[in-house]
Every structure is written in structure tokens, then in C-alpha cells.
Scaffold this motif. Structure first.
Motif, mmCIF file in Angstrom:
data_model
loop_
_atom_site.group_PDB
_atom_site.id
_atom_site.type_symbol
_atom_site.label_atom_id
_atom_site.label_comp_id
_atom_site.label_asym_id
_atom_site.label_seq_id
_atom_site.Cartn_x
_atom_site.Cartn_y
_atom_site.Cartn_z
ATOM 1 N N VAL A 50 2.591 -3.222 1.757
ATOM 2 C CA VAL A 50 2.642 -2.148 0.765
ATOM 3 C C VAL A 50 4.087 -1.686 0.612
ATOM 4 O O VAL A 50 4.812 -1.550 1.602
ATOM 5 C CB VAL A 50 1.753 -0.954 1.177
ATOM 6 N N VAL A 51 4.506 -1.441 -0.629
ATOM 7 C CA VAL A 51 5.825 -0.876 -0.910
ATOM 8 C C VAL A 51 5.633 0.515 -1.491
ATOM 9 O O VAL A 51 4.966 0.680 -2.511
ATOM 10 C CB VAL A 51 6.614 -1.744 -1.918
ATOM 11 N N ALA A 79 1.273 -4.794 -2.434
ATOM 12 C CA ALA A 79 0.808 -3.726 -3.308
ATOM 13 C C ALA A 79 1.923 -2.691 -3.420
ATOM 14 O O ALA A 79 2.576 -2.360 -2.426
ATOM 15 C CB ALA A 79 -0.453 -3.087 -2.740
ATOM 16 N N VAL A 80 2.145 -2.190 -4.620
ATOM 17 C CA VAL A 80 3.190 -1.187 -4.833
ATOM 18 C C VAL A 80 2.539 0.169 -5.084
ATOM 19 O O VAL A 80 1.752 0.328 -6.019
ATOM 20 C CB VAL A 80 4.096 -1.563 -6.017
ATOM 21 N N ASP A 115 -3.747 7.496 3.701
ATOM 22 C CA ASP A 115 -4.994 6.933 3.170
ATOM 23 C C ASP A 115 -4.731 6.095 1.927
ATOM 24 O O ASP A 115 -5.380 5.057 1.715
ATOM 25 C CB ASP A 115 -5.983 8.050 2.847
ATOM 26 N N ALA A 116 -3.787 6.531 1.092
ATOM 27 C CA ALA A 116 -3.440 5.762 -0.111
ATOM 28 C C ALA A 116 -2.896 4.390 0.271
ATOM 29 O O ALA A 116 -3.246 3.374 -0.337
ATOM 30 C CB ALA A 116 -2.422 6.532 -0.942
ATOM 31 N N ILE A 117 -2.046 4.359 1.285
ATOM 32 C CA ILE A 117 -1.496 3.085 1.754
ATOM 33 C C ILE A 117 -2.603 2.184 2.276
ATOM 34 O O ILE A 117 -2.633 0.981 1.994
ATOM 35 C CB ILE A 117 -0.425 3.345 2.831
ATOM 36 N N ARG A 118 -3.547 2.760 3.018
ATOM 37 C CA ARG A 118 -4.671 1.965 3.535
ATOM 38 C C ARG A 118 -5.509 1.402 2.391
ATOM 39 O O ARG A 118 -5.962 0.257 2.439
ATOM 40 C CB ARG A 118 -5.533 2.820 4.453
ATOM 41 N N ARG A 119 -5.755 2.207 1.371
ATOM 42 C CA ARG A 119 -6.553 1.751 0.228
ATOM 43 C C ARG A 119 -5.878 0.570 -0.461
ATOM 44 O O ARG A 119 -6.526 -0.433 -0.775
ATOM 45 C CB ARG A 119 -6.738 2.892 -0.777
ATOM 46 N N LEU A 120 -4.585 0.682 -0.687
ATOM 47 C CA LEU A 120 -3.883 -0.400 -1.358
ATOM 48 C C LEU A 120 -3.878 -1.660 -0.508
ATOM 49 O O LEU A 120 -4.020 -2.769 -1.028
ATOM 50 C CB LEU A 120 -2.452 0.025 -1.697
#
Length: 218
Positions: A50-51, A79-80, A115-120
Motif C-alpha cells: 500500500v502507498v 494499492a494507493v 483500517d483503511a490500509i488493511r482494507r486496501l
């Protein structure tokens, strides 16, 4: 471990994000930089999952870097997640059109950022709830509905098209299964094939594609 690259022209912001993410047990910050061109280079060498990308940076903007990262990937692109101070439509739409998988504001809660990073990392896109409805309506406005009787864009089957359309309406796999009277595993299988055909790496980019192509309307 989810490997993360931090991209922001303000060192204090990068330091804050690093502290937040280092408190988690499943996320590792593997690198950081302060401009878009640097991000493109580091993605090639560090291969993050993730970026976290800022939009406005003096040394090179994040939207251009996002497009270069997504289009220039050999294999699966990271994923960005666009993380910005500016809740402006032009940035949201620009980020998603460039291939970003998520968009959150910098004042988001620390747990929500993680959580956003985990989702991506797990193939689920994310847009801050304050801008989701505007995003959907803007993509629908920019692309007229697909003419009836035309071929399905992306070479999707009728079932795949139905599933993508329901996904774009905000339904979960379980809700889609209920609406179409099929098993949840069948939904997942059809959706996976549809995403492969259209070149979408996650559900959010699938939704973006659906509105751009006129497959879905508000």
C-alpha cells in the motif's frame, strides 16, 4: 505484514503516520519520501503493498505519481491510498481516475487510517463517507448510460454485469447473493472473473469502472 510506503512533502506528517502505523502488529512502514517521482522509484525497489499518497507536493504531485505507479506496474500494482487535507471533488475524482484504491482525509482517526490500509491490502477500496455520494453522482454525470442492446463493456457475461451493477449500488456479496438468488461463493467467483477482465485490482476500482462505462447509474 502489510508493507506501506509513506509519501508526503511534510516530514512531520510522515513521522506522525509512521508512529501511528508502528503501533500496529500487522503493518510495517518500509519507506518514505516527499514527492511523486521519488514514490515511483521507491515502489519499484521496495515493492510495498500500500502507498499512502499525498496529493499536492512541490516536487511532483500525487495524482501523476499514482497513475505512473498503477500503469507502470509489472505484475500486481500496490494499492494507493490518497491521504490529503483537501476535501475537493477534483482531487477525489482525479485520484480515482488515476487508479487510486482509496481516499481519506488527514484528520481521520488513527485507527481508521490503519483500517483503511488493511482494507486496501485485502482488495477493498475505500472513500471517505463524506464524499462517497458525490463521487458516485459525478462519475455517473460524466458518462452517459450504456445504450440498450449494446455489447457489455469489458466482455462481461450477463451474470457478471448484473453483479458489478449491484456492487456499484453499494451491496455486499451477501446482499448481491440474496438479490440474485445465488450463493455468496458464486458471487465472489463471478466478481473475481469480472475484475480480471476489466483490469480492476479491487472493488472500488470496479465500481469506478461501472459508472465510467455506464454499466451502473445512480
Amino acid at each position: 505484514m502489510i508493507r506501506v510506503l509513506l509519501v508526503d512533502d511534510q516530514a512531520v506528517v510522515r513521522a506522525g503516520f509512521r508512529v501511528i502505523l508502528n503501533l500496529t502488529s500487522d503493518i510495517e512502514v518500509v519507506g518514505e519520501c516527499g514527492d511523486g517521482p521519488g514514490a515511483v522509484e521507491l515502489v519499484r525497489t521496495l515493492r510495498p503493498d500500500v502507498v499512502c499518497m499525498d496529493v499536492r507536493m512541490p516536487g511532483g504531485d500525487g495524482l501523476t505519481a499514482t497513475r505512473q505507479i498503477v500503469e507502470g506496474a509489472t505484475g500486481t500494482a500496490p494499492a494507493v491510498l490518497v491521504v490529503t487535507t483537501f476535501d475537493l471533488d477534483e482531487y477525489v475524482f482525479g485520484a480515482l481516475e488515476a487508479g487510486a484504491s482509496g481516499f481519506v482525509l488527514k484528520d481521520t482517526e488513527p485507527d481508521d487510517l490503519a483500517d483503511a490500509i488493511r482494507r486496501l491490502a485485502n482488495g477493498y477500496g475505500l472513500v471517505d463517507q463524506t464524499v462517497t455520494r458525490r463521487v458516485i453522482h459525478e462519475f455517473a454525470r460524466r458518462r452517459p448510460p450504456r445504450p440498450r442492446g449494446g455489447e457489455d463493456p469489458g466482455g462481461l457475461t450477463a451474470r457478471e454485469t448484473d453483479i458489478v451493477r449491484l456492487l456499484a449500488q453499494g451491496m455486499s456479496n451477501g446482499e448481491i447473493a440474496g438479490a440474485l438468488h445465488i450463493e455468496t461463493t458464486t458471487v465472489k467467483s463471478h466478481l473475481g472473473r469480472a475484475m480480471t477482465k476489466i483490469g480492476a485490482r479491487d472493488r472500488l476500482q470496479t465500481v469506478v469502472w461501472a459508472y465510467q462505462q455506464g454499466v451502473a447509474t445512480p
